[in-house]
Design a protein around this motif. Structure first.
Motif, PDB file in Angstrom:
ATOM      1  N   LYS A 166      46.658  26.796  38.576  1.00 14.23           N
ATOM      2  CA  LYS A 166      45.221  27.058  38.685  1.00 14.23           C
ATOM      3  C   LYS A 166      44.885  27.718  40.018  1.00 14.23           C
ATOM      4  CE  LYS A 166      43.985  23.277  35.577  1.00 14.23           C
ATOM      5  NZ  LYS A 166      43.426  21.910  35.470  1.00 14.23           N
ATOM      6  N   ASP A 167      45.553  27.261  41.087  1.00 18.90           N
ATOM      7  CA  ASP A 167      45.361  27.909  42.392  1.00 18.90           C
ATOM      8  C   ASP A 167      45.830  29.362  42.327  1.00 18.90           C
ATOM      9  OD1 ASP A 167      44.387  25.580  43.440  1.00 18.90           O
ATOM     10  OD2 ASP A 167      46.249  24.981  44.430  1.00 18.90           O
ATOM     11  N   PHE A 168      46.966  29.577  41.669  1.00 12.09           N
ATOM     12  CA  PHE A 168      47.556  30.910  41.557  1.00 12.09           C
ATOM     13  C   PHE A 168      46.630  31.848  40.777  1.00 12.09           C
ATOM     14  CE2 PHE A 168      50.963  33.762  39.772  1.00 12.09           C
ATOM     15  CZ  PHE A 168      51.300  34.341  40.980  1.00 12.09           C
ATOM     16  N   VAL A 169      46.069  31.341  39.677  1.00 10.31           N
ATOM     17  CA  VAL A 169      45.156  32.148  38.858  1.00 10.31           C
ATOM     18  C   VAL A 169      43.879  32.466  39.643  1.00 10.31           C
ATOM     19  CG1 VAL A 169      43.656  32.074  36.822  1.00 10.31           C
ATOM     20  CG2 VAL A 169      46.042  31.374  36.644  1.00 10.31           C
ATOM     21  N   LYS A 170      43.401  31.485  40.392  1.00  7.84           N
ATOM     22  CA  LYS A 170      42.217  31.716  41.223  1.00  7.84           C
ATOM     23  C   LYS A 170      42.498  32.812  42.243  1.00  7.84           C
ATOM     24  CE  LYS A 170      38.911  29.278  44.179  1.00  7.84           C
ATOM     25  NZ  LYS A 170      38.572  27.975  44.809  1.00  7.84           N
ATOM     26  N   LEU A 171      43.692  32.774  42.806  1.00 10.10           N
ATOM     27  CA  LEU A 171      44.114  33.780  43.769  1.00 10.10           C
ATOM     28  C   LEU A 171      44.130  35.170  43.132  1.00 10.10           C
ATOM     29  CD1 LEU A 171      45.536  34.629  46.474  1.00 10.10           C
ATOM     30  CD2 LEU A 171      47.681  34.011  45.370  1.00 10.10           C
ATOM     31  N   ILE A 172      44.747  35.269  41.945  1.00 12.08           N
ATOM     32  CA  ILE A 172      44.836  36.558  41.245  1.00 12.08           C
ATOM     33  C   ILE A 172      43.446  37.072  40.890  1.00 12.08           C
ATOM     34  CG2 ILE A 172      45.633  37.688  39.127  1.00 12.08           C
ATOM     35  CD1 ILE A 172      48.037  35.848  39.156  1.00 12.08           C
ATOM     36  N   SER A 173      42.606  36.178  40.377  1.00 18.10           N
ATOM     37  CA  SER A 173      41.265  36.576  39.947  1.00 18.10           C
ATOM     38  C   SER A 173      40.406  37.046  41.118  1.00 18.10           C
ATOM     39  CB  SER A 173      40.575  35.408  39.230  1.00 18.10           C
ATOM     40  OG  SER A 173      41.317  35.010  38.101  1.00 18.10           O
ATOM     41  N   THR A 174      40.645  36.487  42.295  1.00 14.51           N
ATOM     42  CA  THR A 174      39.819  36.802  43.463  1.00 14.51           C
ATOM     43  C   THR A 174      40.297  38.053  44.185  1.00 14.51           C
ATOM     44  OG1 THR A 174      39.377  34.442  43.756  1.00 14.51           O
ATOM     45  CG2 THR A 174      38.864  35.894  45.616  1.00 14.51           C
ATOM     46  N   TYR A 175      41.626  38.203  44.305  1.00 19.97           N
ATOM     47  CA  TYR A 175      42.144  39.245  45.192  1.00 19.97           C
ATOM     48  C   TYR A 175      42.890  40.372  44.496  1.00 19.97           C
ATOM     49  CZ  TYR A 175      41.018  35.761  48.704  1.00 19.97           C
ATOM     50  OH  TYR A 175      40.356  34.854  49.479  1.00 19.97           O
ATOM     51  N   SER A 176      42.996  40.310  43.177  1.00 18.31           N
ATOM     52  CA  SER A 176      43.703  41.370  42.459  1.00 18.31           C
ATOM     53  C   SER A 176      42.725  42.120  41.570  1.00 18.31           C
ATOM     54  CB  SER A 176      44.833  40.765  41.610  1.00 18.31           C
ATOM     55  OG  SER A 176      45.268  41.685  40.649  1.00 18.31           O
ATOM     56  N   GLU A 177      42.845  43.451  41.572  1.00 20.81           N
ATOM     57  CA  GLU A 177      41.965  44.258  40.719  1.00 20.81           C
ATOM     58  C   GLU A 177      42.218  43.945  39.247  1.00 20.81           C
ATOM     59  OE1 GLU A 177      41.021  48.980  39.762  1.00 20.81           O
ATOM     60  OE2 GLU A 177      42.322  48.423  41.438  1.00 20.81           O
ATOM     61  N   LEU A 178      43.509  43.750  38.915  1.00 17.17           N
ATOM     62  CA  LEU A 178      43.853  43.374  37.532  1.00 17.17           C
ATOM     63  C   LEU A 178      43.262  42.013  37.187  1.00 17.17           C
ATOM     64  CD1 LEU A 178      45.511  43.520  34.868  1.00 17.17           C
ATOM     65  CD2 LEU A 178      47.429  42.541  36.158  1.00 17.17           C
ATOM     66  N   GLY A 179      43.452  41.049  38.115  1.00 15.72           N
ATOM     67  CA  GLY A 179      42.982  39.702  37.842  1.00 15.72           C
ATOM     68  C   GLY A 179      41.482  39.614  37.690  1.00 15.72           C
ATOM     69  N   SER A 180      40.752  40.434  38.443  1.00 17.88           N
ATOM     70  CA  SER A 180      39.296  40.381  38.379  1.00 17.88           C
ATOM     71  C   SER A 180      38.761  40.864  37.034  1.00 17.88           C
ATOM     72  CB  SER A 180      38.690  41.221  39.508  1.00 17.88           C
ATOM     73  OG  SER A 180      39.052  42.583  39.350  1.00 17.88           O
ATOM     74  N   LYS A 181      39.570  41.678  36.328  1.00 19.46           N
ATOM     75  CA  LYS A 181      39.120  42.191  35.033  1.00 19.46           C
ATOM     76  C   LYS A 181      39.459  41.239  33.883  1.00 19.46           C
ATOM     77  CE  LYS A 181      39.638  47.048  36.338  1.00 19.46           C
ATOM     78  NZ  LYS A 181      40.349  48.328  36.046  1.00 19.46           N
ATOM     79  N   LEU A 182      40.318  40.273  34.141  1.00 18.17           N
ATOM     80  CA  LEU A 182      40.784  39.381  33.074  1.00 18.17           C
ATOM     81  C   LEU A 182      40.072  38.037  33.145  1.00 18.17           C
ATOM     82  CD1 LEU A 182      44.622  40.016  33.361  1.00 18.17           C
ATOM     83  CD2 LEU A 182      43.018  41.102  31.800  1.00 18.17           C
ATOM     84  N   ASN A 183      39.768  37.520  31.986  1.00 18.29           N
ATOM     85  CA  ASN A 183      39.200  36.175  31.914  1.00 18.29           C
ATOM     86  C   ASN A 183      40.334  35.206  31.586  1.00 18.29           C
ATOM     87  OD1 ASN A 183      37.614  33.928  31.650  1.00 18.29           O
ATOM     88  ND2 ASN A 183      36.817  34.489  29.629  1.00 18.29           N
ATOM     89  N   LEU A 184      41.036  34.757  32.629  1.00  7.13           N
ATOM     90  CA  LEU A 184      42.221  33.930  32.438  1.00  7.13           C
ATOM     91  C   LEU A 184      41.904  32.439  32.343  1.00  7.13           C
ATOM     92  CD1 LEU A 184      44.676  35.676  34.941  1.00  7.13           C
ATOM     93  CD2 LEU A 184      44.662  35.864  32.464  1.00  7.13           C
ATOM     94  N   LYS A 185      40.700  32.052  32.685  1.00  8.72           N
ATOM     95  CA  LYS A 185      40.376  30.627  32.747  1.00  8.72           C
ATOM     96  C   LYS A 185      40.611  29.938  31.407  1.00  8.72           C
ATOM     97  CE  LYS A 185      36.726  27.419  34.122  1.00  8.72           C
ATOM     98  NZ  LYS A 185      35.325  27.272  34.595  1.00  8.72           N
ATOM     99  N   GLN A 186      40.104  30.547  30.319  1.00 14.57           N
ATOM    100  CA  GLN A 186      40.254  29.942  29.004  1.00 14.57           C
ATOM    101  C   GLN A 186      41.712  29.922  28.567  1.00 14.57           C
ATOM    102  OE1 GLN A 186      38.000  28.356  27.102  1.00 14.57           O
ATOM    103  NE2 GLN A 186      39.679  27.902  25.693  1.00 14.57           N
ATOM    104  N   ALA A 187      42.424  31.006  28.865  1.00 12.78           N
ATOM    105  CA  ALA A 187      43.833  31.078  28.480  1.00 12.78           C
ATOM    106  C   ALA A 187      44.656  30.006  29.192  1.00 12.78           C
ATOM    107  CB  ALA A 187      44.382  32.471  28.794  1.00 12.78           C
TER     108      ALA A 187
END
Length: 547
Positions: A166-187
């Protein structure tokens, strides 16, 4: 509380260390985390290879939970780029054998003396996986069994890893352009639920029972017996299966078992799991399918299963019928109904994409059809048109690809499309059965009744506004004669619809009752009522389409 904080600090340090090792220091810097120079210098900084290759290496080094995460997402082309998908498909478990005192564990778990209940318990594991190890044993009554024993503290390790993920996904979602476009929370939430279910041996025991219940009258398969007296959340005791690996063609032939028949039976059983019961094995690879000497196919390892709710199963059935019938419009409607959400940029393009897949399938000879290619094309259609499907849909894709691959390894001419034809007939027959028509009629009438119940409330609101002199009408009427005609026609249609609804209710009541004249088991009045309803529907459709 203090222990939990310590574990969190260790998790963060572990994440930082591994990310640094594989050249993701910039990401750490964006997190605002400081790293000790001596810590980094103690590890070789690996920055060779593509970003996607290094992500795979990070997951492998972080451990089995992360490998499972990567494997889970290796078929989610709707979320991840193709280059990363290819790397995730290369992930392999690095499993270590754990020394376990099996006798001591059995005695502690069940408060028994092993010598009084077992003739033998083999100390060396038959197999080991990330969650459990498997041992062979013999009961005091002579039955050969296997003991699936959960590794010590594995649940704590998984819970720690899930927090780190969860920390890793938060990191990707916050600091990665790819991560910011993906809704990974539900997955990730779905992955967490699935993993915790897989680590529960009580859950696996319940899954085995469900499979046994579903296929109790099926002579083509065998479901292992579970010994409840030696099973709990940490131990699962099952009958030993003296079987042949399903892909061992030579051994099958040595036992006078036809590989072609086995391939067809295995595929038929998997399709039955999906369409008959909506409860299917989520990982039917070759290692999880055995063949008994009598030719029965055995699925093992029920830790991960897919579940389809009745409403979704009905939509899936409609999708399959539409696919076989080459009805692209029905496929589009079914996919929309099945989707969790969708943001289709261009409806016409979506329709054309589906038609292209249909044309590809029906223009290719059956023996040359590659189901995995069809699955990949459908995944592309869903991704390109921004349809987000439920998790079981991707488990279906994965399962069909696996079972078809297993089947074709022993029967290159296996025809997966042919196996669906009996089900299309079965589905169509079910849809026009009196029981189904009655159920659909009652559902529609309940919906209609609910809508009618709301009318007095809306009417009271209008009357209240009239009474308070707050009711205003703003309108511009053109072609008043046509408007009057349309209103008159609509009122007549409404009256006909109400008569039709009342007749359906009356017909349904008569149908389930045993009164009145009958022809065989059918009520004459119910048949006449049904015919009248059909005529009313035809009249209504003619009136509507004529306008």
């Amino acid at each position: 509380m203090f222990d939990k904080q310590q574990r969190k600090l260790k998790r963060s340090a572990r994440l930082i260390s591994v990310l640094s090792k594989y050249g993701f220091k910039n990401m750490i810097a964006r997190m605002g985390k400081k790293t000790e120079e001596n810590t980094l210098s103690s590890e070789e900084i690996i920055s060779k290879g593509t970003v996607h290759e290094r992500i795979r290496m990070v997951l492998e080094e972080l451990g089995p939970t992360f490998v499972k995460l990567g494997q889970t997402f290796s078929n989610r082309e709707d979320l991840l780029p193709a280059e990363l998908i290819l790397e995730l498909q290369k992930l392999q478990d690095r499993v270590e054998v754990v020394d376990m005192n099996v006798n001591e564990m059995l005695e502690n778990e069940f408060d028994i003396s092993v010598e009084e209940h077992f003739l033998e318990v083999v100390a060396k594991p038959l197999a080991t996986a990330s969650i459990a190890q498997v041992y062979s044993a013999t009961l005091i009554t002579g039955e050969a069994v296997i003991l699936k024993i959960k590794k010590p503290d594995i649940l704590t390790v998984i819970e720690d890893d899930l927090l780190l993920i969860k920390d890793f996904v938060k990191l990707i979602s916050t600091y990665s352009e790819l991560g910011s476009k993906l809704n990974l929370k539900q997955a990730i939430a779905t992955f967490e639920k699935s993993l915790l279910e897989e680590v529960s041996l009580v859950n696996e025991r319940n899954n085995i029972r469900q499979f046994a219940l579903n296929f109790k009258n099926n002579k083509e398969t065998y479901v292992p017996i579970v010994y409840d007296e030696f099973s709990n959340n940490n131990v699962l005791c099952m009958a030993f299966i003296d079987g042949i690996k399903v892909t061992d063609k030579a051994e099958l032939l040595n036992n006078n078992i036809d590989p072609i028949t086995i391939s067809e039976v295995g595929l038929r059983l998997f399709v039955s799991q999906i369409l008959d019961y909506g409860f299917f094995h989520a990982d039917p690879h070759a290692g999880n399918i055995l063949v008994k000497k009598d030719g029965r196919v055995v699925f093992i390892d029920f830790g991960a299963v897919g579940k389809i709710q009745p409403n979704d199963k009905e939509i899936l059935e409609g999708l399959i019928v539409a696919f076989v019938a080459k009805n692209s419009h029905k496929i589009v409607r079914s996919l929309k109904k099945m989707a969790v959400s969708y943001e289709i940029p261009d409806e016409r393009r979506f329709q054309n994409d589906v038609e292209e897949v249909l044309n590809f399938v029906h223009s290719t000879s059956l023996k040359d059809i590659d189901p995995q290619m069809i699955i990949n094309k459908m995944k592309d259609v869903l991704k390109d048109n921004q349809l987000y499907m439920p998790d079981y849909f991707y488990l279906l894709f994965k399962g069909i690809g696996l079972i078809e691959g297993v089947g074709r390894s022993i029967n290159p001419d296996l025809d997966i499309v042919k196996s669906l034809h009996p089900y299309t007939k079965k589905i169509l027959t079910k849809k026009i059965s009196p029981k189904k028509l009655f159920k659909n009629g009652m559902d529609k009438m309940l919906t209609f009744t609910d809508s009618v119940d709301e009318i007095p409330k809306e009417l009271r609101s209008v009357l209240q506004k009239l009474d308070d002199n707050k009711f205003t009408i703003s309108s511009e009427i053109k072609n008043i004669e046509k408007t009057n005609q349309l209103i008159k026609s609509s009122i007549i249609n409404l009256i006909l619809a109400m008569v039709l609804g009342a007749n359906m209710i009356a017909t349904s009541i008569v149908f389930v009752s045993e009164s009145g004249p009958r022809i065989g088991e059918m009520s004459v009045i119910a048949v006449l009522g049904f015919v009248f309803s059909v005529l009313m529907v035809i009249i209504l459709l003619l009136r509507i389409t004529r306008k």
